[in-house]
Design a protein around this motif. Structure first.
Motif, PDB file in Angstrom:
ATOM      1  N   GLN A 200      11.313 -10.062   2.065  1.00  0.00           N
ATOM      2  CA  GLN A 200      10.351 -10.268   3.249  1.00  0.00           C
ATOM      3  C   GLN A 200      10.595 -11.024   4.309  1.00  0.00           C
TER       4      GLN A 200
ATOM      5  N   HIS B 228       3.495 -11.105   4.467  1.00  0.00           N
ATOM      6  CA  HIS B 228       2.839 -10.057   3.643  1.00  0.00           C
ATOM      7  C   HIS B 228       1.524  -9.709   4.135  1.00  0.00           C
TER       8      HIS B 228
ATOM      9  N   GLN C 228       0.640  -5.805   4.769  1.00  0.00           N
ATOM     10  CA  GLN C 228      -0.654  -5.281   3.912  1.00  0.00           C
ATOM     11  C   GLN C 228      -1.786  -4.470   4.772  1.00  0.00           C
TER      12      GLN C 228
ATOM     13  N   GLU D  88       7.880  -4.436  -0.215  1.00  0.00           N
ATOM     14  CA  GLU D  88       6.939  -5.438   0.368  1.00  0.00           C
ATOM     15  C   GLU D  88       5.739  -5.614  -0.170  1.00  0.00           C
ATOM     16  N   THR D  89       4.964  -4.539   0.030  1.00  0.00           N
ATOM     17  CA  THR D  89       3.509  -4.201  -0.345  1.00  0.00           C
ATOM     18  C   THR D  89       3.292  -2.832  -0.715  1.00  0.00           C
TER      19      THR D  89
ATOM     20  N   PRO E 265       5.106  -5.340  -5.452  1.00  0.00           N
ATOM     21  CA  PRO E 265       5.854  -5.909  -4.612  1.00  0.00           C
ATOM     22  C   PRO E 265       6.718  -6.618  -5.387  1.00  0.00           C
TER      23      PRO E 265
ATOM     24  N   GLU F 241      -0.840 -12.174  -8.632  1.00  0.00           N
ATOM     25  CA  GLU F 241      -0.769 -11.945  -6.980  1.00  0.00           C
ATOM     26  C   GLU F 241      -1.556 -12.460  -6.151  1.00  0.00           C
TER      27      GLU F 241
END
Length: 576
Positions: free
Chosen positions: A66, A71, A75, A95-96, A109, A488
């Motif tokens: 990341q 993040h 997203q 990453e997402t 992720p 998460e």
């Protein structure tokens, strides 16, 4: 405290875990060798205050791969819909991912892109293409082969830069299922000949002109001429645009004029995420409640559309998510679920440092309850540590609460009592919360760092696989998705919520249970390994009126499998 060689080894472990959070378990082992009782932990904690303080600034917070782009920002680039969308690093680390990608492909992720359900040759090709696109800052289409049916999966890759200039790849995937109906739609819409329609389908399957010519036993010049005609008729300028056009047509054709089940049967796998929700509450069932102070609470309304109201108070690591089967069961029972994330979790704003979490949150719940259920009685469904906050709320609004059902409940720790049967990481965090807030701040930061480094899949099994039943339950894809998505959500704001939570729970709150003016019924799995039994026996000795139901053959995750018994207990609480 005498500084022995063992003490110095523990100090070394503290700094090692701060710099390399994956060594968190080594720190836990060293800590537990030093102390067996809470009083001993408090003494040890006090001796280590300065080390905790210095080491806390060293803890690594970022997820694997990341960047400083963050993040949340990544997203925001994704859209939930027919297309499965992921953002990956140049090294192939996810990453997402949007809900469609998570549901259709099981990707989360922290995973490497190799977890996609594609064959080995496709995986190698995808990794090379990601590297090429990242280096060239361009766009590329990749044709991959699904393992389940050897059908094509089209991935469109485009590069962009993070805040630090680090390259990322936006990856859009579609299981392109071509039907006879689509033949007619495309041919009529663009006035394609039969030969052009045939070539159109070859082209979106990512075949080049030479491959199409060979497949059709045609001359290269003929195929090139037909491709030019297709581009002109469709208004596209290349294969990339042609594939996008086909994907859009497939999606719109599949979703028009059919009921949900027909869509689920007809659409590509990636599209089914919009029909078969992986868990509830869904995004459109969440909202924000603004408190009188102006702070936002992340709230949700789900279960039945009408009926008796149940207030769900989540535990520390798992939020308010339930499986689709549980959602259907609450609907059948006529039970409306309402829930909210405590400050520091989900999207609820954290309290200022030093705030009294327990009483402040009880005040927040009181405000919200007055808003949504001012003229009706509710049953509180408390999971884990939620029992603590449920007793606080019941003391404020006894007339509005019919009772409390605690599922796998968190129970008070008495000073000086043993806690060896707590899960590995919880023993360390609980004991580190004694004596000084610096200790719990460090402990929770390292726990979140550990989660970020090892990834949600491994962390989930380490944290919740505390019995054979719980481990087997995590093998269920539906339950696994609910649990991992909960983890998460609860870690999205880092350690701040956990630090406040453990600080609030580190004292003996037996008095809050004794002062609770409404009935309490506890439901515990027979194979639960969270040390509830030892604490429960102590609690029953001073509060014999509490009802306890033991469920055979289940562990700490019984909430996800025995919701029938939970609903029955709620209904009986309303009717009593």
């Amino acid at each position: 405290m005498e500084e022995s060689s063992t003490f110095h080894r523990l100090v070394d472990r503290i700094y090692a875990a701060a710099i390399e959070p994956e060594r968190y378990t080594e720190l836990v082992d060293a800590w537990l060798q030093q102390t067996r009782e809470l009083n001993d932990a408090a003494t040890l904690n006090s001796a280590l205050q300065a080390h905790f303080h210095r080491a806390a600034d060293l803890v690594v917070d970022s997820r694997p791969g990341q960047s400083a782009a963050g993040h949340d920002r990544l997203q925001d680039l994704l859209v939930d819909g027919v297309t499965a969308e992921l953002i990956v690093s140049a090294e192939g680390i996810v990453e997402t991912a949007n809900e469609t990608a998570r549901t259709a492909y099981g990707v989360l992720p922290g995973d490497h892109i190799e977890v996609l359900p594609i064959d080995a040759r496709s995986a190698d090709q995808l990794i090379r293409s990601i590297s090429d696109v990242a280096a060239a800052d361009g766009e590329h289409l990749v044709r991959l082969i699904r393992t389940r049916d050897e059908g094509p999966l089209i991935a469109a890759l485009s590069a962009f830069s993070g805040r630090d200039g680090e390259p990322f790849i936006l990856m859009r995937c579609n299981d392109l299922s071509w039907t006879e109906d689509l033949d007619k739609v495309v041919a009529e819409a663009f006035e394609l000949t039969a030969a052009e329609l045939d070539i159109f389908k070859f082209a979106i399957d990512k075949m080049d002109v030479a491959e199409i010519a060979e497949a059709r036993d045609s001359a290269l010049t003929t195929v090139r001429s037909q491709m030019r005609a297709i581009y002109e008729k469709t208004g596209t300028h290349g294969q990339v645009e042609l594939v996008r056009l086909a994907i859009g047509l497939a999606a719109s054709q599949s979703s028009s004029g059919r009921d949900d089940q027909a869509i689920a049967d007809h659409l590509p796998t990636g599209s089914r995420a919009r029909v078969e929700a992986p868990y509830f509450p869904q995004q459109d069932q969440r909202s924000t409640f603004i408190l009188p102070s102006g702070r936002p609470l992340d709230v949700a309304h789900y279960g039945a559309a009408s009926g008796r109201r149940v207030l769900l108070i989540h535990e520390d690591m798992l939020n308010d998510a339930i499986t689709p089967d549980a959602q259907a069961a609450f609907e059948r029972a006529g039970l409306r679920l309402a829930s909210c994330h405590r400050p520091g979790f989900g999207k609820s704003a954290p309290y200022p440092n030093g705030a009294d979490l327990a009483n402040q949150f009880a005040d927040d719940l009181t405000n919200w309850l007055d808003e949504i259920a001012s003229d009706e009685r509710v049953v509180i469904l408390a999971r884990g540590a939620g029992l603590f906050y449920a007793t606080k709320l019941a003391q404020r609004r006894p007339g509005a609460i019919a009772g409390i059902v605690g599922v796998s409940p968190g129970l008070p720790h008495a000073p000086g009592t043993h806690f060896e049967s707590l899960p590995h990481m919880c023993r360390f965090v609980f004991s580190a919360s004694l004596g000084t807030p610096i200790g719990i701040g460090f402990a929770t930061r390292v726990m979140i760092g550990y989660f970020n480094v090892i990834g949600v899949r491994r962390f989930t099994r380490v944290r919740f696989g505390n019995s054979e039943h719980d481990m087997s339950l995590l093998d269920d894809p539906t339950v696994y998705r609910v649990v991992t998505s909960s983890v998460e959500t609860m870690t999205a704001q880092g350690n701040r919520g956990f630090a406040a939570e453990f600080a609030a729970l580190s004292h003996d709150w037996t008095g809050d249970i004794l002062a609770c003016p409404v009935p309490i019924r506890l439901i515990i799995g027979e194979s639960d390994r969270e040390s509830r039994w030892k604490r429960l026996r102590r609690l029953q000795a001073v509060a014999p009126s509490i009802e306890v139901e033991t469920i055979d053959g289940v562990g700490g995750l019984l909430f996800y499998t025995r919701y029938d018994l939970i609903i029955d207990a709620i209904v009986r609480m309303f009717d009593s």
